[in-house]
Design a protein around this motif. Structure first.
Motif: not given
Length: 281
Positions: A152-159
């Motif tokens: 539903r939402y754009l989440i970063t892949e940067d840990p």
């Protein structure tokens, strides 16, 4: 840069101390409120038979074209409740609005319950999920909860922009999730963590210095009068201090905040704005 801290007298009674929430933990008239969406999850393969609610708090400044940071909170409603001690959604709104932390989506996950269990104590799966020394809870988040959010939402892949927070059993749960999956969670907050309740004992004081250093940034809060604070066994204060010492000896980017009072979410809740600023600095 030198930081001057105002003088405050130490309380003589360390047991019954209450900290006052600051302005970042209170709704501000000039700060637009984010949207909170409630979900229910009954189809867990990691914890079969459990059901739970979780809430996703989306800040007003979220832009669906820009990947947002992610912060997961255990004991979901306790940490989201706007009238509670932590007030996670209010804090996120205030800090994001003022640019103190990046735009961050908060995911507040309740522990699982067995709704059909007859005995009240058998309903709760909290300690099974939170106190275990394994990767099950991290896997649960990564495979069952966070994908619903990412759909539903754009989440970063940067840990380095993924954090996890909890208190008591949720505190060592947060640390364990990051310990097993530092490729995903690298920012950790643990309040009054119940390391003493981990089956087989608290492994971290010996494990941390003897393991290759992980890319974690960790804030721990402990209380002078936490459970069994002056007992030789199952001492919650001492166990947290030992984990903090192990992090220091292993060269981690960590911070220990030691306060007064007992096993209460009050101090950790009051600390949340500064803890988030420190994590994302």
């Amino acid at each position: 840069m030198t930081v001057e801290v105002p003088y405050r007298a130490l309380p003589l009674d360390q047991s019954d101390v209450r900290y006052v929430h600051g302005p970042d933990s209170v709704v501000q008239a000039d700060v637009p409120a984010g949207e909170t969406v409630e979900f229910e999850w009954r189809d867990s393969s990691i914890y079969p038979g459990t059901s739970r609610k979780f809430w996703v708090h989306v800040p007003a400044m979220y832009d669906p074209r820009e990947p947002a940071a992610l912060m997961v909170f255990q004991d979901g409603w306790w940490y989201l409740d706007p009238e509670g001690e932590v007030r996670g959604g209010i804090v996120l709104d205030n800090l994001i609005h003022r640019g103190d932390i990046p735009v961050t989506i908060g995911v507040f996950v309740d522990p699982g319950v067995f709704e059909d269990a007859a005995a009240p104590h058998a309903r709760k799966n909290r300690n099974v999920e939170y106190d275990a020394f394994d990767d099950c809870y991290a896997t649960f988040l990564l495979h069952e909860i966070i994908p619903q959010v990412a759909d539903r939402y754009l989440i970063t892949e940067d840990p380095n922009r993924w954090g996890i927070c909890g208190g008591s059993s949720g505190g060592n749960c947060a640390f364990t999730a990051a310990w097993f999956r530092p490729d995903k969670f690298r920012r950790v907050i643990g309040y009054l963590s119940s390391f003493v309740q981990m089956p087989g004992g608290n492994p971290y004081p010996e494990l941390i210095p003897g393991s290759e250093r992980k890319q974690l940034r960790v804030l721990l809060q402990a209380g002078h009068r936490d459970l069994r604070w002056n007992e030789p066994e199952r001492n919650w204060l001492a166990s947290n201090l030992r984990v903090a010492a192990a992090l220091a000896e292993a060269g981690y980017d960590f911070r220990l905040v030691l306060g007064d009072g007992g096993h209460s979410p009050n101090h950790g809740g009051v600390l949340l704005p500064d803890a988030l600023r420190w994590l994302w600095r």
